[in-house]
Scaffold this active site. Structure first.
Site, PDB file in Angstrom:
ATOM      1  N   TYR A  61       8.522 -10.014  -1.206  1.00 14.36           N
ATOM      2  CA  TYR A  61       8.279  -8.683  -1.780  1.00 14.36           C
ATOM      3  C   TYR A  61       9.485  -8.223  -2.606  1.00 14.36           C
ATOM      4  O   TYR A  61       9.349  -7.876  -3.777  1.00 14.36           O
ATOM      5  CB  TYR A  61       8.003  -7.715  -0.635  1.00 14.36           C
ATOM      6  CG  TYR A  61       7.647  -6.309  -1.054  1.00 14.36           C
ATOM      7  CD1 TYR A  61       6.407  -6.019  -1.623  1.00 14.36           C
ATOM      8  CD2 TYR A  61       8.535  -5.252  -0.868  1.00 14.36           C
ATOM      9  CE1 TYR A  61       6.068  -4.719  -1.993  1.00 14.36           C
ATOM     10  CE2 TYR A  61       8.208  -3.955  -1.228  1.00 14.36           C
ATOM     11  CZ  TYR A  61       6.969  -3.691  -1.790  1.00 14.36           C
ATOM     12  OH  TYR A  61       6.644  -2.405  -2.149  1.00 14.36           O
ATOM     13  N   GLY A  95      10.104 -10.564  -5.507  1.00 13.72           N
ATOM     14  CA  GLY A  95       8.950 -10.455  -6.417  1.00 13.72           C
ATOM     15  C   GLY A  95       9.079  -9.209  -7.284  1.00 13.72           C
ATOM     16  O   GLY A  95       8.875  -9.241  -8.501  1.00 13.72           O
ATOM     17  N   ARG A 102      19.165  -0.688   7.392  1.00 15.48           N
ATOM     18  CA  ARG A 102      19.730   0.295   8.325  1.00 15.48           C
ATOM     19  C   ARG A 102      19.474   1.718   7.849  1.00 15.48           C
ATOM     20  O   ARG A 102      19.224   2.610   8.627  1.00 15.48           O
ATOM     21  CB  ARG A 102      21.268   0.122   8.414  1.00 15.48           C
ATOM     22  CG  ARG A 102      21.756  -1.020   9.234  1.00 15.48           C
ATOM     23  CD  ARG A 102      21.509  -0.819  10.713  1.00 15.48           C
ATOM     24  NE  ARG A 102      21.895   0.502  11.215  1.00 15.48           N
ATOM     25  CZ  ARG A 102      21.320   1.101  12.261  1.00 15.48           C
ATOM     26  NH1 ARG A 102      20.321   0.522  12.891  1.00 15.48           N
ATOM     27  NH2 ARG A 102      21.737   2.288  12.667  1.00 15.48           N
TER      28      ARG A 102
HETATM   29  P1  NAD Z   1      -1.470  -0.405  -0.908  1.00 15.44           P
HETATM   30  O1  NAD Z   1      -1.386  -1.717  -0.210  1.00 15.44           O
HETATM   31  O2  NAD Z   1      -2.253   0.687  -0.272  1.00 15.44           O
HETATM   32  O3  NAD Z   1      -1.998  -0.593  -2.396  1.00 15.44           O
HETATM   33  C1  NAD Z   1      -1.886  -1.776  -3.130  1.00 15.44           C
HETATM   34  C2  NAD Z   1      -3.215  -2.030  -3.805  1.00 15.44           C
HETATM   35  O4  NAD Z   1      -3.114  -3.236  -4.599  1.00 15.44           O
HETATM   36  C3  NAD Z   1      -4.355  -2.255  -2.816  1.00 15.44           C
HETATM   37  O5  NAD Z   1      -5.484  -1.528  -3.203  1.00 15.44           O
HETATM   38  C4  NAD Z   1      -4.606  -3.770  -2.917  1.00 15.44           C
HETATM   39  O6  NAD Z   1      -5.930  -4.119  -2.574  1.00 15.44           O
HETATM   40  C5  NAD Z   1      -4.257  -4.037  -4.351  1.00 15.44           C
HETATM   41  N1  NAD Z   1      -3.868  -5.431  -4.606  1.00 15.44           N
HETATM   42  C6  NAD Z   1      -3.013  -6.205  -3.886  1.00 15.44           C
HETATM   43  N2  NAD Z   1      -2.913  -7.426  -4.443  1.00 15.44           N
HETATM   44  C7  NAD Z   1      -3.719  -7.424  -5.549  1.00 15.44           C
HETATM   45  C8  NAD Z   1      -4.040  -8.387  -6.528  1.00 15.44           C
HETATM   46  N3  NAD Z   1      -3.524  -9.631  -6.491  1.00 15.44           N
HETATM   47  N4  NAD Z   1      -4.918  -8.038  -7.506  1.00 15.44           N
HETATM   48  C9  NAD Z   1      -5.468  -6.789  -7.542  1.00 15.44           C
HETATM   49  N5  NAD Z   1      -5.197  -5.843  -6.631  1.00 15.44           N
HETATM   50  C10 NAD Z   1      -4.329  -6.158  -5.649  1.00 15.44           C
HETATM   51  O7  NAD Z   1       0.049   0.049  -1.143  1.00 15.44           O
HETATM   52  P2  NAD Z   1       0.616   1.388  -1.771  1.00 15.44           P
HETATM   53  O8  NAD Z   1       1.516   1.988  -0.751  1.00 15.44           O
HETATM   54  O9  NAD Z   1      -0.443   2.206  -2.383  1.00 15.44           O
HETATM   55  O10 NAD Z   1       1.563   0.784  -2.908  1.00 15.44           O
HETATM   56  C11 NAD Z   1       1.178   0.777  -4.281  1.00 15.44           C
HETATM   57  C12 NAD Z   1       2.344   0.239  -5.100  1.00 15.44           C
HETATM   58  O11 NAD Z   1       3.495   1.051  -4.913  1.00 15.44           O
HETATM   59  C13 NAD Z   1       2.752  -1.191  -4.725  1.00 15.44           C
HETATM   60  O12 NAD Z   1       3.063  -1.901  -5.893  1.00 15.44           O
HETATM   61  C14 NAD Z   1       3.987  -0.990  -3.885  1.00 15.44           C
HETATM   62  O13 NAD Z   1       4.853  -2.085  -3.972  1.00 15.44           O
HETATM   63  C15 NAD Z   1       4.588   0.262  -4.500  1.00 15.44           C
HETATM   64  N6  NAD Z   1       5.429   0.981  -3.532  1.00 15.44           N
HETATM   65  C16 NAD Z   1       4.893   1.679  -2.499  1.00 15.44           C
HETATM   66  C17 NAD Z   1       5.730   2.316  -1.585  1.00 15.44           C
HETATM   67  C18 NAD Z   1       5.204   3.133  -0.432  1.00 15.44           C
HETATM   68  O14 NAD Z   1       5.988   3.671   0.341  1.00 15.44           O
HETATM   69  N7  NAD Z   1       3.906   3.301  -0.252  1.00 15.44           N
HETATM   70  C19 NAD Z   1       7.116   2.213  -1.726  1.00 15.44           C
HETATM   71  C20 NAD Z   1       7.616   1.460  -2.782  1.00 15.44           C
HETATM   72  C21 NAD Z   1       6.770   0.863  -3.687  1.00 15.44           C
END
Ligand code: NAD
Ligand code: UDP
Length: 310
Positions: free
Chosen positions: A144, A147, A273
């Site tokens: 992650y 990536g 941490r």
């Molecule tokens: P989530 O898992 O609820 O949402 C991710 C979505 O992407 C899901 O609907 C999933 O089905 C879809 N997905 C995953 N792989 C896929 C693929 N190969 N093709 C098409 N769709 C795909 O997570 P979230 O919390 O809503 O996070 C959304 C974004 O924000 C992510 O990129 C995550 O890295 C970033 N983010 C979230 C947080 C947090 O605290 N929630 C923090 C930092 C970054």
């Protein structure tokens, strides 16, 4: 009104973003493979004439004439991104590559949902955008973290080499309704455990800290960033109020009105941490943006949502 593509739009954050964009009258395509998201998250939007739901995996190219792309597709919780780590890296890297290719071709502006995880287990506190991070490149979280770091690098190179109009936001821990009930993140875990009268599982001794941002504050920041001219970022979007995990467990137990016991479990490897965003840059560049929803109020709204599904 704009034509807007939201990848990962059926996920937790994506569904709130789609709702806001649809309500503003934009023509929204929500693209998702439903790995961690669900149609239920966007059910309320299905009847809207300006909302379209597409099943697609971002590791394959996708074509649509759009003005803006929000690239959110990627599992975000450790349980889910570690389930198939090779796929996580592919989603981050190939997803970014495919969406940048699309942005270049149709001259769309594209925003990457990056993460505070690019800072790893930080030795600078709070974290500013200038900090390069402290990431284990071969650990369980690296699929992650690396990536997302690689995706940022690709975004910058498409910008420098091809003039693609990019935006990068680094999102810190965000919570709210539509979080996946089984995704193992700390707020959803504690709320579900408290509602079920189960033990609240603290990993480690609970002294590690996080800063929690309510989802509507994040969506506001993302939209301001997308529509801000002449600033690519990266920019931190998060709530600087920092809490220990033990404080969080106690507060959730009290708000749910539960008598669940708090228990301690081993800390997962590479668990940071402490984490706290420095949001000086966001405040300055995004028209005074700052989080508005205090933790207590956000938790109450999130608990109300989970009461309907637990
Ligand atoms: P989530 O898992 O609820 O949402 C991710 C979505 O992407 C899901 O609907 C999933 O089905 C879809 N997905 C995953 N792989 C896929 C693929 N190969 N093709 C098409 N769709 C795909 O997570 P979230 O919390 O809503 O996070 C959304 C974004 O924000 C992510 O990129 C995550 O890295 C970033 N983010 C979230 C947080 C947090 O605290 N929630 C923090 C930092 C970054
Ligand atoms: N955590 C915890 N109990 C849980 C789930 C998580 O104590 O049931 C801890 C986890 O070890 C981490 C913090 O809470 O220290 C935040 O975890 P989360 O997975 O929500 O986010 P991240 O580690 O990605 O910030």
């Amino acid at each position: 009104m704009k034509r807007i593509l939201v990848t990962g739009g059926a996920g937790f954050i994506g569904s709130h973003l789609c709702e806001r964009l649809v309500n503003e009258g934009h023509d929204v395509i929500c693209l998702d493979n439903y790995f961690t998201g669900s149609k239920a998250n966007v059910k309320a939007l299905m009847g809207c004439g300006n909302f379209e739901l597409v099943r697609h995996d971002v590791t394959s190219p996708y074509y649509a004439e759009v003005d803006q792309i929000y690239n959110l597709a990627c599992p975000a919780s450790p349980i889910h991104y570690q389930y198939n780590p090779i796929k996580t890296t592919k989603t981050s890297f190939l997803g970014a590559l495919n969406m940048l290719g699309l942005a270049k071709r149709v001259r769309a502006r594209i925003l990457q949902a990056s993460t505070s995880e690019v800072y790893g287990d930080p030795d600078q506190h709070p974290q500013t955008e200038a900090y390069w991070g402290h990431v284990n490149p071969i650990g369980l979280r690296s699929c992650y973290d690396e990536g997302k770091r690689c995706a940022e690098s690709l975004f910058m190179d498409y910008h420098r080499q091809n003039g693609v109009d990019i935006r990068i936001v680094r999102i810190f821990n965000t919570y709210g309704p539509n979080m996946n009930i089984g995704d193992g993140r700390v707020i959803s875990n504690f709320i579900v455990q408290a509602l079920r009268g189960e033990e609240l599982t603290i990993y480690g001794d609970g002294s590690q800290t996080r800063s929690f941002q309510y989802v509507s504050d994040l969506v506001e920041g993302m939209i301001r960033m997308m529509n801000c001219d002449g600033f690519t970022g990266p920019v931190n979007l998060g709530n600087p109020n920092e809490f220990t995990i033990l404080e969080l467990a106690r507060q959730i137990r009290e708000l749910v009105g539960s008598d669940s016991r708090i228990v301690f479990r081993p800390l997962p490897s590479d668990d940071p941490r402490q984490r706290q965003p420095d949001i000086t840059l966001a405040r300055r560049m995004l028209d005074g943006w700052q989080p508005r929803v205090p933790l207590r109020e956000g938790l109450e709204r999130t608990i109300a949502y989970f009461r309907t599904i637990v």
